[in-house]
Design a protein around this motif. Structure first.
Motif, PDB file in Angstrom:
ATOM      1  N   SER A   1       0.799  -1.229   0.000  1.00  0.00           N
ATOM      2  CA  SER A   1       0.000   0.000   0.000  1.00  0.00           C
ATOM      3  C   SER A   1       0.833   1.282   0.000  1.00  0.00           C
ATOM      4  CB  SER A   1      -0.961   0.017   1.189  1.00  0.00           C
ATOM      5  OG  SER A   1      -0.238  -0.001   2.399  1.00  0.00           O
TER       6      SER A   1
ATOM      7  N   LYS B   1       5.335  -0.576  -2.292  1.00  0.00           N
ATOM      8  CA  LYS B   1       4.662   0.039  -3.439  1.00  0.00           C
ATOM      9  C   LYS B   1       5.663   0.384  -4.536  1.00  0.00           C
ATOM     10  CE  LYS B   1       1.215   3.416  -4.664  1.00  0.00           C
ATOM     11  NZ  LYS B   1       0.218   4.322  -4.140  1.00  0.00           N
TER      12      LYS B   1
ATOM     13  N   SER C   1      -2.185  -6.255   1.391  1.00  0.00           N
ATOM     14  CA  SER C   1      -2.400  -5.094   2.250  1.00  0.00           C
ATOM     15  C   SER C   1      -3.422  -5.485   3.307  1.00  0.00           C
ATOM     16  CB  SER C   1      -2.928  -3.927   1.413  1.00  0.00           C
ATOM     17  OG  SER C   1      -3.302  -2.848   2.234  1.00  0.00           O
TER      18      SER C   1
ATOM     19  N   PRO D   1      -6.991  -3.532   1.276  1.00  0.00           N
ATOM     20  CA  PRO D   1      -6.779  -2.999  -0.070  1.00  0.00           C
ATOM     21  C   PRO D   1      -7.833  -1.982  -0.505  1.00  0.00           C
ATOM     22  CG  PRO D   1      -6.716  -5.402  -0.084  1.00  0.00           C
ATOM     23  CD  PRO D   1      -7.120  -4.977   1.285  1.00  0.00           C
TER      24      PRO D   1
ATOM     25  N   ILE E   1      -6.764   1.734  -0.222  1.00  0.00           N
ATOM     26  CA  ILE E   1      -5.679   2.265  -1.052  1.00  0.00           C
ATOM     27  C   ILE E   1      -6.292   3.143  -2.136  1.00  0.00           C
ATOM     28  CG2 ILE E   1      -3.744   1.703  -2.565  1.00  0.00           C
ATOM     29  CD1 ILE E   1      -3.590  -1.009  -1.102  1.00  0.00           C
TER      30      ILE E   1
ATOM     31  N   LYS F   1      -4.100   3.027  -6.448  1.00  0.00           N
ATOM     32  CA  LYS F   1      -3.641   1.683  -6.805  1.00  0.00           C
ATOM     33  C   LYS F   1      -2.855   1.724  -8.113  1.00  0.00           C
ATOM     34  CE  LYS F   1      -7.197  -0.869  -4.386  1.00  0.00           C
ATOM     35  NZ  LYS F   1      -8.324  -1.800  -4.500  1.00  0.00           N
TER      36      LYS F   1
ATOM     37  N   TYR G   1      -4.495  -6.765  -6.011  1.00  0.00           N
ATOM     38  CA  TYR G   1      -4.422  -6.489  -4.583  1.00  0.00           C
ATOM     39  C   TYR G   1      -5.264  -7.508  -3.820  1.00  0.00           C
ATOM     40  CZ  TYR G   1      -2.415  -1.971  -5.755  1.00  0.00           C
ATOM     41  OH  TYR G   1      -1.598  -0.978  -6.229  1.00  0.00           O
TER      42      TYR G   1
END
Length: 70
Positions: free
Chosen positions: A19, A24, A41, A44, A47, A50, A56
């Protein structure tokens, strides 16, 4: 029937903590370079930015039930 190219097997990666930060950044670099990237994550859905082409999944490495259910 043609055998699967060995490179296609080597170009898949799982990254934890995708994330933000180093996770990342690594996901971004690998995705740009043709890797199939799956990232974990804790949530997700939270986030906001993305990375395109990245899958994810929810996984909390501090929660044993999350790990078992994964």
């Amino acid at each position: 029937m043609r055998e699967q190219d060995d490179n296609s097997l080597r170009r898949k990666v799982l990254i934890t903590g995708i994330s933000k930060g180093i996770g990342k950044a690594i996901a971004n670099i690998l995705s740009i370079n043709g890797y199939t990237v799956t990232g974990t994550s804790q949530d997700p859905n939270k986030i906001k930015d993305k990375l395109p082409g990245v899958k994810y999944i929810q996984l909390d490495l501090n929660d044993n039930s999350s790990i078992i259910n994964w």
